[in-house]
Design a protein around this motif. Structure first.
Motif, mmCIF file in Angstrom:
data_model
loop_
_atom_site.group_PDB
_atom_site.id
_atom_site.type_symbol
_atom_site.label_atom_id
_atom_site.label_comp_id
_atom_site.label_asym_id
_atom_site.label_seq_id
_atom_site.Cartn_x
_atom_site.Cartn_y
_atom_site.Cartn_z
ATOM 1 N N UNK A 374 0.826 -1.211 0.000
ATOM 2 C CA UNK A 374 0.000 0.000 0.000
ATOM 3 C C UNK A 374 0.861 1.262 0.000
ATOM 4 N N UNK A 375 2.086 1.153 0.499
ATOM 5 C CA UNK A 375 3.071 2.226 0.469
ATOM 6 C C UNK A 375 4.450 1.593 0.631
ATOM 7 N N UNK A 376 5.492 2.340 0.421
ATOM 8 C CA UNK A 376 6.850 1.796 0.529
ATOM 9 C C UNK A 376 7.161 1.450 1.981
ATOM 10 N N UNK A 377 7.822 0.294 2.174
ATOM 11 C CA UNK A 377 8.318 -0.075 3.505
ATOM 12 C C UNK A 377 9.790 0.326 3.560
ATOM 13 N N UNK A 378 10.114 1.359 4.366
ATOM 14 C CA UNK A 378 11.462 1.938 4.345
ATOM 15 C C UNK A 378 12.312 1.538 5.538
ATOM 16 N N UNK A 379 11.780 0.695 6.407
ATOM 17 C CA UNK A 379 12.537 0.289 7.593
ATOM 18 C C UNK A 379 13.397 -0.938 7.279
ATOM 19 N N UNK A 380 14.358 -1.271 8.175
ATOM 20 C CA UNK A 380 15.106 -2.521 7.988
ATOM 21 C C UNK A 380 14.198 -3.730 8.222
ATOM 22 N N UNK A 381 14.674 -4.871 7.762
ATOM 23 C CA UNK A 381 13.914 -6.098 7.946
ATOM 24 C C UNK A 381 14.733 -7.297 7.507
ATOM 25 N N UNK A 382 14.048 -8.280 6.909
ATOM 26 C CA UNK A 382 14.694 -9.502 6.436
ATOM 27 C C UNK A 382 14.516 -9.578 4.925
ATOM 28 N N UNK A 383 15.604 -9.890 4.211
ATOM 29 C CA UNK A 383 15.527 -9.921 2.751
ATOM 30 C C UNK A 383 14.694 -11.092 2.242
ATOM 31 N N UNK A 384 13.881 -10.781 1.211
ATOM 32 C CA UNK A 384 13.127 -11.795 0.469
ATOM 33 C C UNK A 384 13.322 -11.498 -1.008
#
Length: 877
Positions: A374-384
């Motif tokens: 729905x919008x850009x996710x700009x935080x860190x996370x886990x790569x997929x």
């Protein structure tokens, strides 16, 4: 002298200090030194009290340090080149040089009227060849070291100034001198200084500037703008070149679904397909007409053009389209971005508008992102969806992907900076000529050092000086026609002049050796005085002047000219001086104020109606004028607003010391202060009370000495002696930290104590000593009055008398006697400090033999303590 009449005493002491040369600095090889410096001014004419705040502060500190026994350097000069002088000269039809020197004379007169003492033997004026010769020398040294260079590039152009601006001189897309003038982009060949070579040192060395305000250091960090990331090369389909892109998020590389070039990028037009070229060219021209702030405005609808060309994502091998869009700026990074719409909101909005793919390559831990996003996710996370890197945390993936790119020859780790090289070319007359020659055979050739200075021609006709969109010197062959220093053939002098921030980036070093005709300054003299111990000036110079000065000092250090790498050890940014200002007539309708257009615009308001409560909240007042109600509000003091309290008329009528106290006492020096008649009257009452106290006791004070045995002091005498040294400690500490208003408040308190003492006691030796110390402490703030009263009793000057010596023993609080009761009956007493705690008093009580005897075998149930009076222990048993 029976009355305090400032204009009778002030000229006398100003002449005396000048004749004695108390503020002339000696170049001693060793000893305690203090370099006190106030940012030098543009000579813009007579000064008002808004100008005088920082100069008064510098004078107070310089006098204080001199009294403490330091060798003090307190110089003054004039930032005399540049647009203010040139524009004023054009407006009034006089030569900039005549305008400048006339204003210098007026400003010096105002400074001297205020009793501000400088070492005028060290005066520098930047428009004099003796000074700007060394601008040219420093430029040539930078050329030799590869730090001065010329290139063709898009530059900031102010149509009102008719000259280019450095990036630092563009504020929110507008000229720093004309906030109503949007800056344009032009392509010109210009001179730059490679300040970026010093970016990391400029950033890291901020940590050692413990004497600087944190807000100023934060502004410099933000301007330098260090970013860690990777430079990634994107091959272009069907061509050999690769487009370099800098990103701080290499972990999102697998999500790059298109590239975007800035409209000004050299490949934008080159890569445009033939059928797209006209559309791309039109878009590029339109983008150049927009300001950077407009192009990057949050929420602005994205625009762009597909170039008809493709690049390859180096991670996936996928063909991705290349676009141009004006939200990408050529001056930042590489002028190209890898667009990752799944993880950058600007790219997301662009992709949504133009139907470009949006791919998720970073997943939110523990709370999966919706599909589609729905919008850009700009935080860190886990790569997929990231090939062999899927499952890695973002932080780890950044390093792993960067290393993989390096191994493939498709990228490298890189640090970039927001800071850009300093553009110093100016297309105006009144500045330092750039000491370079253009030869068709030899190219760009430096003027030999022995031929410096390259003199600015004295153009007599004002029309010759008027800006024309190019350097006025281009119209004067007598200036630009020369011979090449290298081959002897015909050549052309560079006709641009230097940005005047060049002048102010090293002037503090010239003060150390202002008459040197062999070098800008002798290293041994600079090393004697540098760094500046206390620098005072406006926060508006937090990026421009201070950053450039730090750069110059580091360069001159590397050249072996000066030992220090940072020029200013302590920095103080003073608040502005405001004055009540008439913003124009208004109309009252009940509880509402109706604002005419000019008044509304002057106040910066959108509505033409505000409530009386809103008027109060903005610190304004409605005052009755001859033509009805007017809105008054404090505004920065300036001649153009008509609210300037001019130094000359005020001092001649009221006195310099009254002006000084008004300025220093109104507010903490780092805050704004409002100049008011109440403040002036308060300063008059204070100084008049000082005068009366001394004048009334003059004969008695002259008849006794100040000798006494402090151990024999009792009662009011002991109290006055303690109050005197408490005040001395307070005033000394406040002067050290530039808290002038609280230091004056402490002197006012001590004056009250002196009056109270005289109500009950005659003139005594301790009272005479208190008055002696009082005049010594008053001297930095109100020097004329203090010196006059001092001269009634002592033959030397207060400069020679020095700063009083603190008696630490006098600061020790007298002990009080506390009665110790057990079940309400007095069993002993102890002596303690007035602020002693219950536990401290109880511990002392248990040392008393009689108290211990009455407590033996008993249990303490309760402890009742009346501070400084009684301790009652309730016991049983």
């Amino acid at each position: 002298m029976e009355k305090y009449v400032p204009h009778e005493i002030e000229p006398k002491w100003q002449r005396f200090w000048k004749e004695k040369g108390f503020m002339k600095a000696k170049d001693l090889p060793e000893g305690r030194k203090q370099y006190v410096l106030v940012m030098f001014p543009y000579p813009s004419g007579d000064l008002h009290m808004g100008h005088l705040k920082n100069y008064t502060m510098g004078d107070v500190l310089a006098r204080f340090r001199r009294m403490q026994g330091y060798e003090v350097l307190h110089p003054m000069g004039w930032d005399a080149f540049g647009l203010p002088a040139e524009n004023a000269a054009l407006k009034f039809g006089v030569h900039p040089k005549d305008w400048t020197y006339q204003n210098i004379r007026q400003a010096k007169e105002s400074l001297e009227l205020m009793g501000i003492l400088y070492d005028w033997d060290r005066e520098v004026t930047t428009c004099e060849p003796e000074y700007y010769r060394w601008n040219q020398w420093i430029f040539l040294k930078m050329w030799e070291k590869g730090l001065a260079y010329r290139k063709k590039a898009l530059v900031n152009w102010c149509p009102k100034c008719q000259t280019v601006l450095a990036n630092e001189q563009v504020v929110e897309g507008r000229c720093w001198r004309h906030e109503d003038t949007p800056v344009e982009k032009r392509e010109l060949e210009q001179w730059y200084l490679r300040i970026t070579e010093y970016a990391e040192r400029l950033l890291q060395d901020l940590e050692g500037l413990t004497g600087w305000p944190e807000k100023v250091k934060a502004m410099q960090r933000a301007w330098i703008g260090r970013s860690e990331g990777a430079e990634i090369l994107f091959p272009v389909r069907g061509r050999e070149e690769k487009i370099p892109v800098f990103t701080t998020r290499p972990d999102t590389l697998f999500g790059a679904t298109f590239l975007v070039l800035a409209p000004e990028h050299p490949l934008t037009l080159e890569l445009a397909a033939p059928e797209k070229r006209a559309e791309v060219l039109a878009y590029v021209e339109a983008a150049k007409r927009k300001s950077e702030i407009e192009r990057q405005a949050e929420g602005r609808e994205k625009t762009g053009v597909f170039l008809g060309a493709y690049a390859l994502n180096p991670a996936t091998g996928e063909e991705i389209p290349i676009w141009t869009a004006d939200y990408v700026l050529f001056g930042y990074g590489t002028g190209a971005i890898m667009a990752v719409p799944g993880h950058d909101q600007r790219d997301f909005e662009f992709a949504r508008k133009f139907g470009l793919p949006i791919r998720k390559v970073v997943e939110r831990p523990g709370d999966p992102l919706p599909e589609p996003l729905e919008r850009a996710y700009e935080e860190p996370g886990v790569l997929v969806n990231s090939g062999p890197f899927s499952g890695l945390a973002s932080g780890e993936a950044k390093g792993r992907i960067t290393a993989w790119l390096e191994a493939q020859g498709l990228g490298r780790a890189r640090v970039t900076y927001r800071l850009r090289d300093w553009l110093i070319s100016r297309q105006r007359y009144w500045g330092t000529p750039i000491p370079m020659v253009h030869c068709e055979a030899c190219g760009v050739v430096p003027v030999p050092e022995e031929e410096l200075p390259v003199l600015l021609p004295d153009l007599k006709d004002i029309e010759d000086i008027r800006p024309k969109g190019k350097s006025p010197l281009e119209a004067h062959p007598e200036f630009y026609e020369t011979t090449c220093p290298k081959c002897g053939g015909p050549a052309r002098r560079d006709t641009d002049t230097m940005d005047t921030f060049f002048d102010s980036s090293w002037y503090y070093l010239r003060y150390a050796d202002p008459h040197n005709d062999r070098l800008p300054f002798a290293p041994e003299k600079a090393n004697r005085w540098m760094p500046v111990d206390q620098y005072i000036g406006g926060v508006e110079h937090a990026v421009l002047h201070l950053l450039y000065s730090r750069f110059f000092t580091k360069f001159l250090h590397d050249l072996g000219m000066v030992e220090v790498e940072e020029p200013f050890q302590g920095l103080f940014t003073q608040g502005m001086v405001l004055a009540w200002t008439d913003f124009g007539p208004v109309r009252l309708e009940g509880e509402e104020v109706v604002l005419p257009g000019p008044t509304r615009v002057a106040l910066g308001l959108e509505s033409d109606r505000i409530s009386l409560e809103e008027v109060r909240k903005m610190g304004a007042e409605i005052r009755q004028g001859p033509d009805g109600p007017h809105l008054w509000k404090p505004a920065v003091m300036s001649k153009s607003k008509g609210n300037g309290v001019m130094v000359g008329p005020f001092v001649k009528e009221q006195g310099a010391d009254i002006a000084r106290i008004t300025i220093l006492f109104a507010a903490p020096p780092e805050n704004e202060m409002v100049w008011t008649e109440e403040g002036v009257q308060g300063a008059w009452r204070f100084l008049n009370r000082v005068f009366r106290r001394v004048q009334e006791d003059k004969e008695a004070l002259q008849a006794i000495s100040g000798r006494f045995a402090k151990e024999e002091l009792e009662g009011e005498e002991r109290g006055l002696y303690r109050k005197l040294h408490q005040t001395l400690k307070k005033v000394t500490e406040d002067l050290e930290s530039l808290r002038f208003n609280t230091a004056i408040a402490a002197l006012m308190e001590l004056l009250n104590a002196l009056y109270d003492y005289r109500k009950a006691r005659p003139v005594t030796p301790v009272y005479r000593t208190a008055l002696r110390y009082y005049l010594q402490m008053l001297f930095p703030f109100a020097p004329h009055l203090a010196e006059e009263l001092w001269s009634w009793f002592w033959p030397d000057s207060l400069f020679q008398a020095g700063w009083p010596e603190l008696d630490p023993e006098a600061l020790e609080e007298e002990e009080v006697e506390v009665a110790v009761q057990i079940n309400g009956r007095v069993r002993g007493a102890v002596r303690v400090r007035p602020d002693a705690t219950l536990e401290e008093v109880k511990a002392r009580a248990l040392e008393v033999k009689n108290v211990r005897a009455h407590l033996e075998g008993k249990e303490i149930l309760k402890e009742i303590y009346v501070p400084g009076r009684i301790l009652n222990l309730v016991v049983r048993g």
